[in-house]
Design an enzyme around this catalytic site. Structure first.
Site, PDB file in Angstrom:
ATOM      1  N   GLY A   6       0.725  -1.085  -0.058  1.00 34.08           N
ATOM      2  CA  GLY A   6      -0.079   0.236   0.160  1.00 34.08           C
ATOM      3  C   GLY A   6       0.863   1.293   0.083  1.00 34.08           C
ATOM      4  N   ILE A   7       0.214   2.266   0.542  1.00 29.31           N
ATOM      5  CA  ILE A   7       0.967   3.679   0.746  1.00 29.31           C
ATOM      6  C   ILE A   7       1.356   3.777   2.115  1.00 29.31           C
ATOM      7  CG2 ILE A   7      -1.029   4.956   1.106  1.00 29.31           C
ATOM      8  CD1 ILE A   7       0.052   7.118  -0.484  1.00 29.31           C
ATOM      9  N   GLY A   8       2.648   4.521   2.402  1.00 31.87           N
ATOM     10  CA  GLY A   8       2.871   4.856   3.554  1.00 31.87           C
ATOM     11  C   GLY A   8       4.251   4.694   4.044  1.00 31.87           C
ATOM     12  N   ALA A   9       4.629   4.774   5.335  1.00 30.35           N
ATOM     13  CA  ALA A   9       6.165   4.679   5.808  1.00 30.35           C
ATOM     14  C   ALA A   9       6.616   3.374   5.474  1.00 30.35           C
ATOM     15  CB  ALA A   9       6.339   5.412   7.052  1.00 30.35           C
ATOM     16  N   ILE A  10       5.937   2.339   6.036  1.00 29.60           N
ATOM     17  CA  ILE A  10       6.242   0.820   5.981  1.00 29.60           C
ATOM     18  C   ILE A  10       6.337   0.508   4.749  1.00 29.60           C
ATOM     19  CG2 ILE A  10       5.559  -1.619   6.567  1.00 29.60           C
ATOM     20  CD1 ILE A  10       4.607  -0.239   9.343  1.00 29.60           C
ATOM     21  N   GLU A  15      -3.442  -3.623  -5.402  1.00 28.96           N
ATOM     22  CA  GLU A  15      -4.756  -2.846  -5.720  1.00 28.96           C
ATOM     23  C   GLU A  15      -4.228  -1.260  -5.869  1.00 28.96           C
ATOM     24  OE1 GLU A  15      -6.047  -1.742  -1.259  1.00 28.96           O
ATOM     25  OE2 GLU A  15      -6.509  -3.893  -1.857  1.00 28.96           O
ATOM     26  N   GLY A  54      -8.415  -4.134   0.434  1.00 31.74           N
ATOM     27  CA  GLY A  54      -8.042  -5.295  -0.018  1.00 31.74           C
ATOM     28  C   GLY A  54      -7.212  -6.251   0.730  1.00 31.74           C
TER      29      GLY A  54
END
Length: 421
Positions: A209-213, A232, A330
């Site tokens: 997905g999106i983000g720091a991790i 997704e 998802g």
């Protein structure tokens, strides 16, 4: 053929009381249309706004719209979160892959679709641009399609094309696509990213997905080879790996050589990268997130996050106790698909603590009212900055021991007592 409108108000005029309106979501949110819709509905009653995550949607979340417009959210965003949790908007728990089916079956009727598209090409075809998700299905089913034509919307390939003949009313508005520059990962995120990267092998097909991790994971993959993308959504963290050849999609069985997604959120550089790029396919999320499709690629690795995980392995990812925070998205689609994939793995990665270290995310029992998104029978790897817990096939006691070992040290004794270990 679409009717060209001179003003936003003229374009929105067909919307009437009682209409169910789907809104194009994510970075494609037609927020300029929503600003005008917030004024238009003041003369109407009981308009329902169907949506996934919306950007810049504050205009349709104002108190004065009560009775005029009600948000119905399949994924909760920052602008709708308070409304949902005070009973002034609705949250529908549902797998992302199931939303297009819900629309196409007619079980969720749609009167109007509000979308944002690129200018038409010489053949009269516009593009849904940075976000196809369930909006393609909404356009197929809506009685009326109203589009903002935006010169800044990138033209993308796959299922994103929509003919002007399929649009009823258009209005041209030049507005910025919401962008999200990469953030600088914290040390804990980099540690998590390093642990996750150790679980990834050459030739793996990634969902993230999106983000720091996710960005921290991608930052650790520079020495890998022949990685693929079927996800997704993705964000700007993939760009260096594409440029260096680490991501080449050569090991994929379906859409080999192509990055497959349903929407993106990221930087302006990301939007430039996907513009008219035939190596990136934006496809209907009913297809992208279908576990039967996902499993066809070998070595699928799903990387998702959580708000809380209990000592049995139950994953809460959409709520904080009884307060809804986001949605199913998802996660379960890809957890299932990756585990069915030959050589596949699913990973849930999260910091060990929340609220500046005052609360453990690994808990003896989920908070009252918390919803389970991924069941304990589906959990494979859990990762925090303190290491990796492999839970698949493990007993409840073994799970508790492994999870306690990757919890923050300040909470391990309390967790061990709660588990009678």
């Amino acid at each position: 053929m679409a009717v060209t409108c001179r003003t936003v108000e003229e374009a929105l005029a067909p919307i009437k009381s009682g209409d169910r309106v789907w809104c194009h979501s994510m970075a494609a949110t037609p927020y300029r249309l929503l600003e005008a819709l917030a004024i238009h509905v003041l003369n109407l009653e009981n308009v329902t706004l169907l949506q996934l995550h919306l950007e810049h949607a504050e205009a349709v979340c104002q108190p004065q719209l009560e009775g005029h417009l009600r948000n119905r959210c399949y994924f909760v965003s920052h602008s709708t979160r308070e409304l949902v949790n005070t009973g002034k908007a609705d949250y529908v728990p549902i797998f992302l892959s199931e939303i297009p089916k819900l629309l196409r079956s007619g079980r969720q009727p749609i009167d109007v679709a509000l979308i944002q598209v690129s200018p038409p090409d010489r053949h009269g075809n516009c593009s849904l641009g940075v976000s196809v998700e369930a909006t393609l299905a909404a356009c197929n089913m809506a009685k009326t399609v109203i589009a903002q034509i935006n010169p800044q919307m990138p033209r993308t390939h796959g299922d994103a094309a929509i003919s002007l003949r399929s649009i009823d009313f258009v209005v041209e508005i030049d507005s910025e696509i919401p962008s999200f520059p990469p953030s600088r990962p914290k040390d804990e995120h980099l540690q998590i990213g390093g642990h996750v990267a150790e679980l990834i092998r050459d030739g793996d097909c990634l969902q993230m997905g999106i983000g720091a991790i996710p960005d921290a994971v991608l930052a650790h993959l520079g020495s890998h080879r022949h990685l693929g993308i079927h996800t997704e959504m993705f964000s700007s963290g993939v760009l260096p790996l594409v440029a260096s050849g680490v991501i080449d999609n050569s090991n994929k069985v379906i859409q080999p050589g192509k990055m497959v997604t349903s929407f993106i959120l990221g930087s302006d550089a990301l939007y430039d990268f996907i513009a008219d790029n035939t190596e990136v396919l934006f496809l209907d999320v009913e297809y992208v997130n279908n576990p039967a499709v996902i499993r066809k690629n070998p070595q699928v690795v799903s990387i998702n996050s959580a708000i809380q995980i209990d000592l049995s392995g139950q994953v809460c990812a959409d709520s904080i106790g009884g307060k809804v925070y986001s949605g199913f998205g998802g996660q379960v689609d890809f957890v299932t698909g990756s585990q069915l994939s030959e050589g596949g793995r699913s990973i849930i990665a999260m910091p060990a603590t929340a609220l500046s270290g005052s609360q453990s995310r690994i808990v003896s029992h989920l908070a009252d009212g918390a919803g389970v998104v991924t069941s304990r029978a589906q959990v494979d790897f859990i990762v925090t900055e303190y290491g990796v817990a492999h839970l698949h096939g493990r007993s409840l006691r073994e799970r508790a021991e492994r999870l306690i070992a990757i919890a923050h040290p300040d909470f391990r004794e309390t967790l061990a007592k709660a588990a009678n270990i």
